[in-house]
Write a protein that holds these residues in place. Structure first.
Motif, PDB file in Angstrom:
ATOM      1  N   GLU A   1      24.632  50.796  45.409  1.00 47.51           N
ATOM      2  CA  GLU A   1      24.980  51.530  44.282  1.00 47.51           C
ATOM      3  C   GLU A   1      25.734  50.523  43.417  1.00 47.51           C
ATOM      4  O   GLU A   1      25.726  49.207  43.690  1.00 47.51           O
ATOM      5  CB  GLU A   1      26.259  52.441  44.711  1.00 47.51           C
ATOM      6  CG  GLU A   1      27.397  51.637  45.362  1.00 47.51           C
ATOM      7  CD  GLU A   1      28.535  52.306  45.658  1.00 47.51           C
ATOM      8  OE1 GLU A   1      28.561  53.511  45.955  1.00 47.51           O
ATOM      9  OE2 GLU A   1      29.540  51.898  45.102  1.00 47.51           O
TER      10      GLU A   1
ATOM     11  N   HIS B   1      25.125  55.569  42.939  1.00 40.48           N
ATOM     12  CA  HIS B   1      26.222  55.847  42.661  1.00 40.48           C
ATOM     13  C   HIS B   1      26.859  55.206  41.287  1.00 40.48           C
ATOM     14  O   HIS B   1      27.169  53.950  41.520  1.00 40.48           O
ATOM     15  CB  HIS B   1      27.519  55.652  43.706  1.00 40.48           C
ATOM     16  CG  HIS B   1      28.716  56.273  43.403  1.00 40.48           C
ATOM     17  ND1 HIS B   1      29.318  57.542  43.993  1.00 40.48           N
ATOM     18  CD2 HIS B   1      29.791  56.025  42.619  1.00 40.48           C
ATOM     19  CE1 HIS B   1      30.404  57.852  43.678  1.00 40.48           C
ATOM     20  NE2 HIS B   1      30.752  56.795  42.914  1.00 40.48           N
TER      21      HIS B   1
ATOM     22  N   ILE C   1      26.509  60.782  51.475  1.00 42.38           N
ATOM     23  CA  ILE C   1      26.642  59.256  51.325  1.00 42.38           C
ATOM     24  C   ILE C   1      27.983  58.887  50.959  1.00 42.38           C
ATOM     25  O   ILE C   1      28.708  59.615  50.208  1.00 42.38           O
ATOM     26  CB  ILE C   1      26.070  59.324  49.896  1.00 42.38           C
ATOM     27  CG1 ILE C   1      24.616  59.571  50.079  1.00 42.38           C
ATOM     28  CG2 ILE C   1      25.814  57.403  49.666  1.00 42.38           C
ATOM     29  CD1 ILE C   1      23.640  59.730  48.740  1.00 42.38           C
TER      30      ILE C   1
ATOM     31  N   SER D   1      26.226  53.842  50.694  1.00 37.80           N
ATOM     32  CA  SER D   1      25.926  53.250  49.470  1.00 37.80           C
ATOM     33  C   SER D   1      26.822  51.983  49.253  1.00 37.80           C
ATOM     34  O   SER D   1      28.012  52.259  49.097  1.00 37.80           O
ATOM     35  CB  SER D   1      26.065  53.960  48.154  1.00 37.80           C
ATOM     36  OG  SER D   1      27.251  54.761  48.021  1.00 37.80           O
TER      37      SER D   1
ATOM     38  N   GLY E   1      28.828  65.151  43.679  1.00 41.53           N
ATOM     39  CA  GLY E   1      29.266  63.790  43.628  1.00 41.53           C
ATOM     40  C   GLY E   1      29.920  63.380  42.423  1.00 41.53           C
ATOM     41  O   GLY E   1      29.433  63.769  41.410  1.00 41.53           O
ATOM     42  N   GLU E   2      31.064  63.022  42.209  1.00 39.74           N
ATOM     43  CA  GLU E   2      31.987  62.380  43.502  1.00 39.74           C
ATOM     44  C   GLU E   2      32.808  63.450  43.793  1.00 39.74           C
ATOM     45  O   GLU E   2      33.736  64.066  42.988  1.00 39.74           O
ATOM     46  CB  GLU E   2      32.526  61.059  42.944  1.00 39.74           C
ATOM     47  CG  GLU E   2      33.198  60.313  43.922  1.00 39.74           C
ATOM     48  CD  GLU E   2      33.570  58.900  43.541  1.00 39.74           C
ATOM     49  OE1 GLU E   2      34.306  58.342  44.165  1.00 39.74           O
ATOM     50  OE2 GLU E   2      33.336  58.765  42.156  1.00 39.74           O
TER      51      GLU E   2
ATOM     52  N   SER F   1      27.757  62.779  47.389  1.00 42.25           N
ATOM     53  CA  SER F   1      28.459  61.361  47.454  1.00 42.25           C
ATOM     54  C   SER F   1      29.888  61.324  47.682  1.00 42.25           C
ATOM     55  O   SER F   1      30.655  62.084  46.681  1.00 42.25           O
ATOM     56  CB  SER F   1      28.150  60.530  46.217  1.00 42.25           C
ATOM     57  OG  SER F   1      28.416  59.279  46.146  1.00 42.25           O
TER      58      SER F   1
ATOM     59  N   VAL G   1      26.973  60.331  38.786  1.00 45.22           N
ATOM     60  CA  VAL G   1      27.958  60.834  39.338  1.00 45.22           C
ATOM     61  C   VAL G   1      28.893  61.295  38.299  1.00 45.22           C
ATOM     62  O   VAL G   1      29.090  60.728  37.275  1.00 45.22           O
ATOM     63  CB  VAL G   1      28.750  60.300  40.608  1.00 45.22           C
ATOM     64  CG1 VAL G   1      27.848  60.021  41.537  1.00 45.22           C
ATOM     65  CG2 VAL G   1      29.422  58.892  40.184  1.00 45.22           C
TER      66      VAL G   1
ATOM     67  N   HIS H   1      30.413  56.525  49.841  1.00 48.04           N
ATOM     68  CA  HIS H   1      30.359  55.701  48.779  1.00 48.04           C
ATOM     69  C   HIS H   1      31.486  54.592  48.875  1.00 48.04           C
ATOM     70  O   HIS H   1      32.651  55.089  49.246  1.00 48.04           O
ATOM     71  CB  HIS H   1      30.492  56.398  47.389  1.00 48.04           C
ATOM     72  CG  HIS H   1      31.322  55.756  46.214  1.00 48.04           C
ATOM     73  ND1 HIS H   1      31.014  54.614  45.519  1.00 48.04           N
ATOM     74  CD2 HIS H   1      32.615  56.114  45.957  1.00 48.04           C
ATOM     75  CE1 HIS H   1      32.015  54.480  44.869  1.00 48.04           C
ATOM     76  NE2 HIS H   1      33.136  55.165  44.808  1.00 48.04           N
TER      77      HIS H   1
END
Length: 239
Positions: free
Chosen positions: A190, A14, A143, A164, A85-86, A121, A33, A145
């Motif tokens: 990340e 990320h 994921i 992450s 993502g995001e 994400s 992202v 984040h």
């Protein structure tokens, strides 16, 4: 020292590459992202020029402008990628805005599930319960984040959900609990750069060495063993 030889074994699940004042050199596998559909074209260009980069199609919940237009723009770009993502929810706003975010996120989940094999994400500030409820039983890879929600929501994570982790989490109570308890099979690294900065002002992907060292101490495992597991996780997701 270990990291002199092994820092290039890191990965970054990320990173906001397009938000740097000057684009950094990308030397490790990185998920770039974005926060608006119109950013995705630039991210794709970065990925086309560097095989280490994967470009994500984003619609950050606080940056929603027009519900219908934003979803149409997102859907159009989704034809070009499986990486998203995001996206997610941010409940630092009033109830009307929260409801709008939920409608948008639900539509994004529908689109991703219909496309198949998508990786998302997710942002979940003050909204972890709602995010977890919405992704339950969905067919995609998720994921979480910079997770900061209740730790009990992470009990018995399904195989398609990862977290992450960034170096800032070393300093928070929830972050430390995550580092201590979550199965390594569900962990990614990340940077959230350029937004995560340490006390000395540093940011970037290589700061994850600090997080791996902390994991190594907390889990009583060699850093090399932890990196091997995390690298497999990243490669399985971003293949």
């Amino acid at each position: 020292m270990f990291w002199n030889k092994n820092k290039f074994l890191l990965s970054d699940a990320h990173c906001h590459l397009l938000d740097f004042e000057e684009l950094p050199e990308v030397e490790i596998p990185t998920f770039c992202v974005t926060t608006r559909p119109e950013q995705f074209c630039e991210a794709r260009k970065l990925a086309a020029n560097n095989s280490l980069i994967r470009a994500g199609l984003g619609l950050f919940p606080l940056y929603i402008k027009d519900e219908e237009e934003d979803i149409l723009a997102f859907e159009k770009q989704l034809k070009e990628t499986h990486f998203i993502g995001e996206v997610g929810l941010d409940f630092t706003v009033d109830e009307n805005e929260q409801e709008k975010q939920i409608r948008i996120f639900e539509k994004i989940l529908d689109l991703a599930e219909a496309k198949g094999n998508c990786v998302l994400s997710l942002h979940s500030r003050r909204s972890a319960e709602q995010v977890m409820k919405m992704i339950k039983s969905r067919k995609a890879t998720f994921i979480l984040h910079w997770y900061s929600g209740p730790i009990e929501l992470l009990d018995e994570l399904s195989d398609n959900i990862y977290l992450s982790l960034n170096p800032a989490m070393i300093k928070s109570r929830t972050g430390k609990k995550v580092l201590r308890t979550i199965d390594l099979q569900h962990i990614l690294l990340e940077s959230d750069a350029p937004y995560v900065k340490m006390n000395d002002g540093q940011s970037g992907s290589f700061l994850s060495t600090r997080l791996v060292d902390t994991l190594s101490i907390l889990r009583a495992k060699p850093a090399a063993e932890i990196l091997k597991i995390i690298n497999k996780n990243y490669n399985d997701i971003f293949k």
